[in-house]
Design a protein around this motif. Structure first.
Motif, PDB file in Angstrom:
ATOM      1  N   GLN A   1     -27.982   4.997   2.023  1.00  0.00           N
ATOM      2  CA  GLN A   1     -28.394   3.970   2.991  1.00  0.00           C
ATOM      3  C   GLN A   1     -29.012   2.765   2.276  1.00  0.00           C
ATOM      4  O   GLN A   1     -28.734   1.610   2.623  1.00  0.00           O
ATOM      5  N   ASN A   2     -29.858   3.023   1.262  1.00  0.00           N
ATOM      6  CA  ASN A   2     -30.478   1.929   0.513  1.00  0.00           C
ATOM      7  C   ASN A   2     -29.432   1.086  -0.206  1.00  0.00           C
ATOM      8  O   ASN A   2     -29.502  -0.152  -0.213  1.00  0.00           O
ATOM      9  N   ILE A   3     -28.471   1.764  -0.813  1.00  0.00           N
ATOM     10  CA  ILE A   3     -27.423   1.053  -1.552  1.00  0.00           C
ATOM     11  C   ILE A   3     -26.637   0.139  -0.619  1.00  0.00           C
ATOM     12  O   ILE A   3     -26.302  -0.991  -0.982  1.00  0.00           O
ATOM     13  N   GLN A   4     -26.382   0.605   0.598  1.00  0.00           N
ATOM     14  CA  GLN A   4     -25.666  -0.231   1.565  1.00  0.00           C
ATOM     15  C   GLN A   4     -26.506  -1.451   1.936  1.00  0.00           C
ATOM     16  O   GLN A   4     -25.994  -2.558   2.062  1.00  0.00           O
ATOM     17  N   ARG A   5     -27.825  -1.244   2.098  1.00  0.00           N
ATOM     18  CA  ARG A   5     -28.706  -2.376   2.405  1.00  0.00           C
ATOM     19  C   ARG A   5     -28.722  -3.388   1.253  1.00  0.00           C
ATOM     20  O   ARG A   5     -28.686  -4.602   1.471  1.00  0.00           O
ATOM     21  N   PHE A   6     -28.763  -2.872   0.026  1.00  0.00           N
ATOM     22  CA  PHE A   6     -28.769  -3.764  -1.132  1.00  0.00           C
ATOM     23  C   PHE A   6     -27.454  -4.545  -1.210  1.00  0.00           C
ATOM     24  O   PHE A   6     -27.449  -5.735  -1.537  1.00  0.00           O
ATOM     25  N   ALA A   7     -26.343  -3.871  -0.920  1.00  0.00           N
ATOM     26  CA  ALA A   7     -25.048  -4.547  -0.943  1.00  0.00           C
ATOM     27  C   ALA A   7     -24.988  -5.645   0.109  1.00  0.00           C
ATOM     28  O   ALA A   7     -24.474  -6.745  -0.130  1.00  0.00           O
ATOM     29  N   ASP A   8     -25.525  -5.354   1.307  1.00  0.00           N
ATOM     30  CA  ASP A   8     -25.559  -6.367   2.376  1.00  0.00           C
ATOM     31  C   ASP A   8     -26.450  -7.542   1.975  1.00  0.00           C
ATOM     32  O   ASP A   8     -26.119  -8.705   2.231  1.00  0.00           O
ATOM     33  N   THR A   9     -27.589  -7.227   1.336  1.00  0.00           N
ATOM     34  CA  THR A   9     -28.503  -8.278   0.892  1.00  0.00           C
ATOM     35  C   THR A   9     -27.835  -9.170  -0.143  1.00  0.00           C
ATOM     36  O   THR A   9     -27.962 -10.404  -0.101  1.00  0.00           O
ATOM     37  N   GLU A  10     -27.110  -8.558  -1.067  1.00  0.00           N
ATOM     38  CA  GLU A  10     -26.406  -9.348  -2.084  1.00  0.00           C
ATOM     39  C   GLU A  10     -25.377 -10.272  -1.431  1.00  0.00           C
ATOM     40  O   GLU A  10     -25.202 -11.418  -1.851  1.00  0.00           O
ATOM     41  N   MET A  11     -24.713  -9.775  -0.385  1.00  0.00           N
ATOM     42  CA  MET A  11     -23.712 -10.590   0.298  1.00  0.00           C
ATOM     43  C   MET A  11     -24.359 -11.843   0.896  1.00  0.00           C
ATOM     44  O   MET A  11     -23.815 -12.950   0.799  1.00  0.00           O
TER      45      MET A  11
ATOM     46  N   ILE B   1     -27.176 -13.256  -0.117  1.00  0.00           N
ATOM     47  CA  ILE B   1     -27.598 -14.117  -1.223  1.00  0.00           C
ATOM     48  C   ILE B   1     -26.414 -14.906  -1.776  1.00  0.00           C
ATOM     49  O   ILE B   1     -26.518 -16.108  -2.058  1.00  0.00           O
ATOM     50  N   GLN B   2     -25.266 -14.244  -1.925  1.00  0.00           N
ATOM     51  CA  GLN B   2     -24.097 -14.921  -2.481  1.00  0.00           C
ATOM     52  C   GLN B   2     -23.598 -16.028  -1.553  1.00  0.00           C
ATOM     53  O   GLN B   2     -23.065 -17.043  -2.023  1.00  0.00           O
ATOM     54  N   GLN B   3     -23.772 -15.850  -0.245  1.00  0.00           N
ATOM     55  CA  GLN B   3     -23.401 -16.920   0.687  1.00  0.00           C
ATOM     56  C   GLN B   3     -24.316 -18.133   0.498  1.00  0.00           C
ATOM     57  O   GLN B   3     -23.855 -19.279   0.511  1.00  0.00           O
TER      58      GLN B   3
ATOM     59  N   GLY C   1     -23.274 -22.045  -1.210  1.00  0.00           N
ATOM     60  CA  GLY C   1     -23.625 -23.356  -0.681  1.00  0.00           C
ATOM     61  C   GLY C   1     -24.376 -24.194  -1.696  1.00  0.00           C
ATOM     62  O   GLY C   1     -24.105 -25.394  -1.858  1.00  0.00           O
ATOM     63  N   LEU C   2     -25.309 -23.563  -2.417  1.00  0.00           N
ATOM     64  CA  LEU C   2     -26.064 -24.280  -3.446  1.00  0.00           C
ATOM     65  C   LEU C   2     -25.159 -24.706  -4.595  1.00  0.00           C
ATOM     66  O   LEU C   2     -25.331 -25.793  -5.156  1.00  0.00           O
ATOM     67  N   ARG C   3     -24.196 -23.855  -4.929  1.00  0.00           N
ATOM     68  CA  ARG C   3     -23.288 -24.190  -6.037  1.00  0.00           C
ATOM     69  C   ARG C   3     -22.502 -25.457  -5.715  1.00  0.00           C
ATOM     70  O   ARG C   3     -22.318 -26.325  -6.579  1.00  0.00           O
ATOM     71  N   ALA C   4     -22.042 -25.578  -4.473  1.00  0.00           N
ATOM     72  CA  ALA C   4     -21.303 -26.772  -4.068  1.00  0.00           C
ATOM     73  C   ALA C   4     -22.196 -28.012  -4.082  1.00  0.00           C
ATOM     74  O   ALA C   4     -21.728 -29.122  -4.359  1.00  0.00           O
ATOM     75  N   GLU C   5     -23.482 -27.825  -3.798  1.00  0.00           N
ATOM     76  CA  GLU C   5     -24.415 -28.953  -3.719  1.00  0.00           C
ATOM     77  C   GLU C   5     -24.969 -29.349  -5.081  1.00  0.00           C
ATOM     78  O   GLU C   5     -25.109 -30.547  -5.387  1.00  0.00           O
ATOM     79  N   LEU C   6     -25.287 -28.377  -5.928  1.00  0.00           N
ATOM     80  CA  LEU C   6     -26.019 -28.651  -7.160  1.00  0.00           C
ATOM     81  C   LEU C   6     -25.139 -28.829  -8.390  1.00  0.00           C
ATOM     82  O   LEU C   6     -25.496 -29.578  -9.307  1.00  0.00           O
ATOM     83  N   LEU C   7     -24.010 -28.131  -8.461  1.00  0.00           N
ATOM     84  CA  LEU C   7     -23.179 -28.185  -9.662  1.00  0.00           C
ATOM     85  C   LEU C   7     -22.164 -29.314  -9.510  1.00  0.00           C
ATOM     86  O   LEU C   7     -21.155 -29.170  -8.822  1.00  0.00           O
ATOM     87  N   ILE C   8     -22.457 -30.437 -10.155  1.00  0.00           N
ATOM     88  CA  ILE C   8     -21.641 -31.635 -10.015  1.00  0.00           C
ATOM     89  C   ILE C   8     -20.747 -31.804 -11.243  1.00  0.00           C
ATOM     90  O   ILE C   8     -21.236 -31.908 -12.375  1.00  0.00           O
TER      91      ILE C   8
ATOM     92  N   ARG D   1     -36.342 -18.641  -9.683  1.00  0.00           N
ATOM     93  CA  ARG D   1     -35.748 -17.829 -10.758  1.00  0.00           C
ATOM     94  C   ARG D   1     -34.503 -17.082 -10.285  1.00  0.00           C
ATOM     95  O   ARG D   1     -33.470 -17.070 -10.965  1.00  0.00           O
ATOM     96  N   LEU D   2     -34.584 -16.486  -9.110  1.00  0.00           N
ATOM     97  CA  LEU D   2     -33.454 -15.723  -8.582  1.00  0.00           C
ATOM     98  C   LEU D   2     -32.242 -16.622  -8.342  1.00  0.00           C
ATOM     99  O   LEU D   2     -31.120 -16.308  -8.758  1.00  0.00           O
ATOM    100  N   LEU D   3     -32.464 -17.758  -7.679  1.00  0.00           N
ATOM    101  CA  LEU D   3     -31.338 -18.614  -7.305  1.00  0.00           C
ATOM    102  C   LEU D   3     -30.701 -19.282  -8.523  1.00  0.00           C
ATOM    103  O   LEU D   3     -29.470 -19.392  -8.596  1.00  0.00           O
ATOM    104  N   LEU D   4     -31.510 -19.714  -9.495  1.00  0.00           N
ATOM    105  CA  LEU D   4     -30.918 -20.325 -10.688  1.00  0.00           C
ATOM    106  C   LEU D   4     -30.128 -19.283 -11.477  1.00  0.00           C
ATOM    107  O   LEU D   4     -29.042 -19.577 -11.990  1.00  0.00           O
ATOM    108  N   PHE D   5     -30.668 -18.062 -11.549  1.00  0.00           N
ATOM    109  CA  PHE D   5     -29.928 -16.996 -12.244  1.00  0.00           C
ATOM    110  C   PHE D   5     -28.573 -16.746 -11.592  1.00  0.00           C
ATOM    111  O   PHE D   5     -27.545 -16.627 -12.269  1.00  0.00           O
ATOM    112  N   GLU D   6     -28.545 -16.683 -10.268  1.00  0.00           N
ATOM    113  CA  GLU D   6     -27.283 -16.442  -9.565  1.00  0.00           C
ATOM    114  C   GLU D   6     -26.321 -17.624  -9.739  1.00  0.00           C
ATOM    115  O   GLU D   6     -25.107 -17.432  -9.816  1.00  0.00           O
TER     116      GLU D   6
END
Length: 441
Positions: free
Chosen positions: A217-227, A229-231, A235-242, A262-267
């Motif tokens: 159950q935890n692994i499924q929650r983590f997978a959903d959370t990653e999904m 975050i990736q969304q 959006g940030l990649r389209a805005e920030l990476l020029i 830290r999390l968002l720049l790493f991703e």
């Protein structure tokens, strides 16, 4: 009774493969992979069996190979086998034996898959393997992706046994009286994963007897959370990476405004191979002077005034090129310098050309890239200026500074910063009798 209905449902639920497709099964001979082979056979899927002999356990390795060969013959399916000199490969690549075995087997599986028309490669990992992976990742340090452990499908790899626990597999093997072979290395605690399985998990199960279900159950929650975050990251990649020519520019001000930073720049940087530790170094260095660089195995990030410049390190840095005075063209990296002469003194206002008093030239000339301490007298000025300061004033991107050809006279003077400015000391004057013309293409 074999759980054929649940097996098929899991495959369909996660869209692991279509019923008509041909699947390559990685079978070691252990109970997990042997059970997987029997499930495939009873469900009527088309499949072949692949077995790796790593040569690490002497007679036991040969026993495993013979067993799996017999299993393939009994099930009436194709058998693929290979032998690796795993320790030799590990020594050559300077990696652990485990890492060497992992690399060798996955490369070979993919080769067999493509050559024989298999759609995907099926691995017999189960719920306990997924749980062990999460615990191992947490022990070593991980991002959100490491918390969901093993996914049912990634690229050409599928894991159709993730609906079963190790206890389920043991029960099925015993009730169906299915033969298998035991890998003695699974019983040692020399490997980190084995330590977690043998020593850590039993202690955790005393706290929570339903540990496998809880982790599922935890692994499924983590997978959903990653999904999610990736969304956000998409959006940030389209805005920030020029995109800027061959580089990507990222506004430092926008990096500072990220939350959580830290999390968002790493991703954002993860697709370019940057680790979490290097990402932290970048964040801690945003106020440093321009020129500071950070590297991944494939890319470089350089602080360049108000932006982070992301690029692939250039492996085609121009080498020193000599000009003896009789050439019409020389190649400098990916660029060319054309040479000609005129008996009539003249010049043009064109940064891509240098018009030099020919009598002042001392051959051979040299074309090279910048060096520490370079100075010249920019045309229109009377005093020396550091090349580093000139580049700053001209706003030359850091990534391009080592690609600018510099024409050097035989006495060591800079004659021309190609494409930017020539030296005032070598300009055409009223006393010039012959003009040497250099043109950057």
């Amino acid at each position: 009774m074999l759980p054929l209905k649940n097996f098929k449902h899991f495959i369909q639920q996660h869209m692991l493969f279509a019923e008509h497709e041909k699947i390559l099964l990685a079978v070691s001979g252990g109970k997990d992979s042997v059970l997987m082979a029997h499930l495939f056979k009873h469900c009527g899927y088309q499949f072949g069996i692949a077995h790796c002999n790593f040569g690490l356990r002497a007679d036991e390795s040969q026993r495993d190979e013979s067993f799996v060969h017999l299993l393939a013959a009994t099930l009436g399916v194709p058998f693929h086998v290979t032998h690796f000199k795993t320790k030799d490969y590990a020594a050559q690549q300077r990696v652990s034996t485990q890492m060497a075995a992992r690399t060798l087997r996955y490369e070979w599986f993919e080769e067999i898959r493509r050559e024989n028309g298999y759609s995907v490669i099926a691995l017999a990992q189960h719920q306990d393997d997924a749980m062990e992976t999460v615990l191992l990742n947490l022990t070593r340090g991980t991002g959100i992706a490491g918390l969901h452990g093993i996914l049912p499908k990634r690229d050409q790899l599928v894991r159709p046994l993730l609906f079963l626990s190790r206890q389920d597999i043991d029960r099925l093997i015993n009730s169906e009286n299915i033969d298998f072979v035991e890998d003695s290395s699974n019983l040692t605690t020399n490997y980190a994963r084995n330590k977690i399985r043998i020593k850590v998990i039993p202690q955790l199960k005393e706290i929570n007897p339903n540990l496998e279900q809880t982790f599922e159950q935890n692994i499924q929650r983590f997978a959903d959370t990653e999904m999610v975050i990736q969304q956000v990251v998409a959006g940030l990649r389209a805005e920030l990476l020029i995109k800027h020519h061959q580089e990507i520019h990222i506004s430092i001000d926008k990096v500072r405004s990220l939350k959580p930073q830290r999390l968002l720049l790493f991703e954002l940087l993860r697709p370019y191979g940057f680790s979490e530790s290097v990402t932290l170094e970048i964040l801690q260095s945003l106020d440093r002077q321009s020129g500071t660089s950070f590297y991944s195995p494939t890319h470089r990030i350089t602080l360049d005034r108000e932006v982070l410049t992301l690029s692939e390190p250039d492996t085609t840095t121009p080498q020193n090129v000599f000009i003896h005075g009789n050439e019409e063209l020389v190649e400098v990296g990916q660029q060319k310098i054309l040479m000609s002469y005129s008996g009539t003194p003249y010049f043009e206002k064109d940064k891509m050309k240098a018009f030099i008093d020919s009598d002042l030239l001392i051959y051979p000339l040299v074309v090279r890239i910048r060096q520490e301490g370079d100075k010249f007298v920019p045309i229109g000025m009377k005093t020396m200026k550091k090349l580093s300061n000139f580049f700053i004033d001209e706003k030359v991107p850091l990534i391009e500074k080592d690609q600018v050809p510099i024409l050097i006279n035989g006495n060591g003077d800079i004659i021309w910063i190609a494409g930017l400015r020539q030296d005032n000391r070598y300009k055409v004057t009223g006393q010039t009798k012959k003009v040497a013309i250099f043109e950057l293409r």
